[in-house]
Design a protein around this motif. Structure first.
Motif, PDB file in Angstrom:
ATOM      1  N   PRO A 118       0.726  -1.655   0.223  1.00  0.00           N
ATOM      2  CA  PRO A 118      -0.125  -0.150  -0.192  1.00  0.00           C
ATOM      3  C   PRO A 118       0.775   1.521   0.147  1.00  0.00           C
ATOM      4  CG  PRO A 118      -0.849  -1.624   1.813  1.00  0.00           C
ATOM      5  CD  PRO A 118       0.732  -2.019   1.004  1.00  0.00           C
ATOM      6  N   LYS A 119       1.804   0.952   0.659  1.00  0.00           N
ATOM      7  CA  LYS A 119       2.902   2.542   0.663  1.00  0.00           C
ATOM      8  C   LYS A 119       4.035   2.388  -0.032  1.00  0.00           C
ATOM      9  CE  LYS A 119      -0.339   5.184   3.094  1.00  0.00           C
ATOM     10  NZ  LYS A 119      -0.880   5.694   2.447  1.00  0.00           N
ATOM     11  N   PRO A 120       4.402   1.930  -1.907  1.00  0.00           N
ATOM     12  CA  PRO A 120       5.866   1.523  -2.277  1.00  0.00           C
ATOM     13  C   PRO A 120       6.068   2.902  -2.254  1.00  0.00           C
ATOM     14  CG  PRO A 120       3.941   1.895  -3.958  1.00  0.00           C
ATOM     15  CD  PRO A 120       3.023   1.721  -2.386  1.00  0.00           C
ATOM     16  N   SER A 121       7.830   2.566  -2.188  1.00  0.00           N
ATOM     17  CA  SER A 121       8.668   3.466  -2.817  1.00  0.00           C
ATOM     18  C   SER A 121       8.748   4.382  -3.722  1.00  0.00           C
ATOM     19  CB  SER A 121       9.909   3.114  -2.406  1.00  0.00           C
ATOM     20  OG  SER A 121      10.898   2.113  -3.278  1.00  0.00           O
ATOM     21  N   GLU A 122       9.270   4.876  -4.840  1.00  0.00           N
ATOM     22  CA  GLU A 122       8.658   5.581  -6.122  1.00  0.00           C
ATOM     23  C   GLU A 122      10.191   5.044  -6.799  1.00  0.00           C
ATOM     24  OE1 GLU A 122      11.017   8.954  -7.466  1.00  0.00           O
ATOM     25  OE2 GLU A 122      10.323   8.209  -9.684  1.00  0.00           O
ATOM     26  N   HIS A 123      11.304   3.804  -5.665  1.00  0.00           N
ATOM     27  CA  HIS A 123      11.761   2.410  -7.115  1.00  0.00           C
ATOM     28  C   HIS A 123      10.655   1.860  -6.866  1.00  0.00           C
ATOM     29  CE1 HIS A 123      15.271   0.220  -7.727  1.00  0.00           C
ATOM     30  NE2 HIS A 123      14.403  -0.592  -6.653  1.00  0.00           N
ATOM     31  N   GLU A 124       9.877   1.179  -6.189  1.00  0.00           N
ATOM     32  CA  GLU A 124       9.035   0.103  -6.103  1.00  0.00           C
ATOM     33  C   GLU A 124       7.997   0.465  -7.327  1.00  0.00           C
ATOM     34  OE1 GLU A 124       9.321  -1.877  -1.741  1.00  0.00           O
ATOM     35  OE2 GLU A 124       8.380  -0.548  -1.276  1.00  0.00           O
ATOM     36  N   ILE A 125       7.557   1.409  -7.208  1.00  0.00           N
ATOM     37  CA  ILE A 125       6.503   1.834  -8.201  1.00  0.00           C
ATOM     38  C   ILE A 125       7.038   1.462  -9.395  1.00  0.00           C
ATOM     39  CG2 ILE A 125       5.057   3.286  -9.435  1.00  0.00           C
ATOM     40  CD1 ILE A 125       4.604   4.901  -6.591  1.00  0.00           C
ATOM     41  N   ARG A 126       8.357   2.472 -10.313  1.00  0.00           N
ATOM     42  CA  ARG A 126       8.963   1.668 -11.031  1.00  0.00           C
ATOM     43  C   ARG A 126       8.970   0.560 -11.478  1.00  0.00           C
ATOM     44  NH1 ARG A 126      10.409   6.242 -14.380  1.00  0.00           N
ATOM     45  NH2 ARG A 126      10.221   8.010 -12.592  1.00  0.00           N
ATOM     46  N   CYS A 136       4.107   7.562 -24.808  1.00  0.00           N
ATOM     47  CA  CYS A 136       3.686   8.301 -24.177  1.00  0.00           C
ATOM     48  C   CYS A 136       4.465   9.579 -23.841  1.00  0.00           C
ATOM     49  CB  CYS A 136       2.313   9.051 -24.589  1.00  0.00           C
ATOM     50  SG  CYS A 136       1.404   7.868 -25.512  1.00  0.00           S
ATOM     51  N   THR A 137       3.858   8.866 -22.380  1.00  0.00           N
ATOM     52  CA  THR A 137       4.150   9.840 -21.115  1.00  0.00           C
ATOM     53  C   THR A 137       5.205  10.092 -20.609  1.00  0.00           C
ATOM     54  OG1 THR A 137       3.450   8.098 -19.654  1.00  0.00           O
ATOM     55  CG2 THR A 137       1.780   8.745 -20.484  1.00  0.00           C
ATOM     56  N   GLY A 138       6.376   9.310 -20.575  1.00  0.00           N
ATOM     57  CA  GLY A 138       7.885   9.413 -20.181  1.00  0.00           C
ATOM     58  C   GLY A 138       8.149   8.974 -18.808  1.00  0.00           C
ATOM     59  N   TYR A 139       6.745   8.116 -18.544  1.00  0.00           N
ATOM     60  CA  TYR A 139       6.840   7.047 -17.015  1.00  0.00           C
ATOM     61  C   TYR A 139       6.008   8.639 -15.933  1.00  0.00           C
ATOM     62  CZ  TYR A 139       7.596   3.549 -19.852  1.00  0.00           C
ATOM     63  OH  TYR A 139       7.485   2.455 -20.958  1.00  0.00           O
ATOM     64  N   HIS A 140       6.770   9.982 -15.898  1.00  0.00           N
ATOM     65  CA  HIS A 140       6.736  10.381 -14.706  1.00  0.00           C
ATOM     66  C   HIS A 140       5.565  10.483 -14.511  1.00  0.00           C
ATOM     67  CE1 HIS A 140      10.105  12.123 -12.200  1.00  0.00           C
ATOM     68  NE2 HIS A 140       9.028  13.275 -11.955  1.00  0.00           N
ATOM     69  N   ASN A 141       4.491  11.499 -14.788  1.00  0.00           N
ATOM     70  CA  ASN A 141       3.322  11.489 -14.281  1.00  0.00           C
ATOM     71  C   ASN A 141       2.448   9.976 -14.055  1.00  0.00           C
ATOM     72  OD1 ASN A 141       3.808  13.789 -14.832  1.00  0.00           O
ATOM     73  ND2 ASN A 141       2.734  14.550 -16.457  1.00  0.00           N
ATOM     74  N   ILE A 142       2.569   8.772 -14.311  1.00  0.00           N
ATOM     75  CA  ILE A 142       2.055   7.964 -13.770  1.00  0.00           C
ATOM     76  C   ILE A 142       2.551   7.980 -12.521  1.00  0.00           C
ATOM     77  CG2 ILE A 142       2.713   5.305 -14.369  1.00  0.00           C
ATOM     78  CD1 ILE A 142       1.811   5.584 -17.378  1.00  0.00           C
ATOM     79  N   VAL A 143       3.777   7.862 -12.472  1.00  0.00           N
ATOM     80  CA  VAL A 143       4.846   7.085 -11.290  1.00  0.00           C
ATOM     81  C   VAL A 143       3.566   8.418  -9.682  1.00  0.00           C
ATOM     82  CG1 VAL A 143       6.756   7.818  -9.807  1.00  0.00           C
ATOM     83  CG2 VAL A 143       6.626   6.325 -11.931  1.00  0.00           C
ATOM     84  N   LYS A 144       3.651   9.725 -10.541  1.00  0.00           N
ATOM     85  CA  LYS A 144       2.822  10.450  -9.341  1.00  0.00           C
ATOM     86  C   LYS A 144       2.403  10.122  -9.794  1.00  0.00           C
ATOM     87  CE  LYS A 144       4.089  14.266 -11.176  1.00  0.00           C
ATOM     88  NZ  LYS A 144       4.342  16.022 -12.147  1.00  0.00           N
ATOM     89  N   ALA A 145       1.218   9.203 -10.386  1.00  0.00           N
ATOM     90  CA  ALA A 145      -0.354   9.144 -10.020  1.00  0.00           C
ATOM     91  C   ALA A 145      -0.433   8.057  -9.442  1.00  0.00           C
ATOM     92  CB  ALA A 145      -0.690   9.006 -11.464  1.00  0.00           C
ATOM     93  N   VAL A 146       0.394   7.144  -9.001  1.00  0.00           N
ATOM     94  CA  VAL A 146       0.222   5.882  -8.532  1.00  0.00           C
ATOM     95  C   VAL A 146       0.469   6.105  -6.864  1.00  0.00           C
ATOM     96  CG1 VAL A 146       1.329   3.496  -7.971  1.00  0.00           C
ATOM     97  CG2 VAL A 146       0.833   4.328 -10.280  1.00  0.00           C
ATOM     98  N   GLN A 147       1.540   7.292  -7.011  1.00  0.00           N
ATOM     99  CA  GLN A 147       1.665   8.406  -5.469  1.00  0.00           C
ATOM    100  C   GLN A 147       0.792   8.695  -5.353  1.00  0.00           C
ATOM    101  OE1 GLN A 147       5.440  10.163  -6.925  1.00  0.00           O
ATOM    102  NE2 GLN A 147       6.940   9.205  -5.831  1.00  0.00           N
ATOM    103  N   GLN A 148       0.072   9.406  -5.719  1.00  0.00           N
ATOM    104  CA  GLN A 148      -1.233  10.435  -5.396  1.00  0.00           C
ATOM    105  C   GLN A 148      -2.138   9.146  -4.838  1.00  0.00           C
ATOM    106  OE1 GLN A 148      -3.371  13.372  -7.992  1.00  0.00           O
ATOM    107  NE2 GLN A 148      -5.329  12.166  -6.779  1.00  0.00           N
TER     108      GLN A 148
END
Ligand code: FES
Ligand code: FES
Length: 152
Positions: A118-126, A136-148
């Motif tokens: 439930p609380k993954p680090s950025e590294h774990e999300i990636r 398309c997105t370069g993944y950056h905003n996808i990672v931010k979405a999962v963090q949100q």
């Protein structure tokens, strides 16, 4: 032909399939649930990810007959009527999609991640999303979405 029966998005469904029919074909072509996408023919892109018995699975790597009796959730099963799932909202809020082709698979994988961690680090999300390709997105905003969605 063989009869397969399963629960998809909470509804009992069944159909006649050939032994070689893939789960993604059954979902898209027989059930007409076209939110699950096919983005490759090499099992690499993750556009086809659905949940089978609570785990994210590339539905192009599984035969429909292997899902006989299973509980399947597709992207269409996430929203509650007009109310988007928090992960869908987070993707929208953070511009986690452009063309949107990868989005169903990304969202399904990300939902599974938060169920397990439930609380993954950025590294774990990636790392978790490595099996999902976005062109398309370069993944950056996808990672931010999962963090949100995770509140981290
Ligand atoms: S369509 Fe299944 S991984 Fe690309
Ligand atoms: S938003 Fe276009 S492939 Fe990901």
């Amino acid at each position: 032909m063989t009869t397969v029966s399963m629960t998809v998005n909470g509804k009992a469904v069944s159909g006649e399939v050939e032994p070689r029919t893939l789960l993604v074909q059954f979902i898209r072509e027989q059930l007409r649930l076209t939110g699950t996408h096919v983005g490759c023919d090499t099992s690499q892109c993750g556009a086809c990810v659905v949940h089978v018995n609570g785990n994210s699975v590339k539905s192009c790597t599984m035969l429909a007959v292997q899902a006989d009796g299973a509980d399947v959730t597709t992207i269409e099963g996430l929203a509650d009527g007009d109310k988007l799932h928090p992960m869908q909202e987070a993707f929208r809020d953070n511009h986690g999609l452009q063309c949107g082709f990868c989005t169903p698979g990304m969202v399904m994988s990300a939902v599974d991640l938060l169920q397990k961690n439930p609380k993954p680090s950025e590294h774990e999300i990636r790392e978790w999303l490595e099996g999902n390709i976005c062109r398309c997105t370069g993944y950056h905003n996808i990672v931010k979405a999962v963090q949100q969605a995770a509140g981290v």
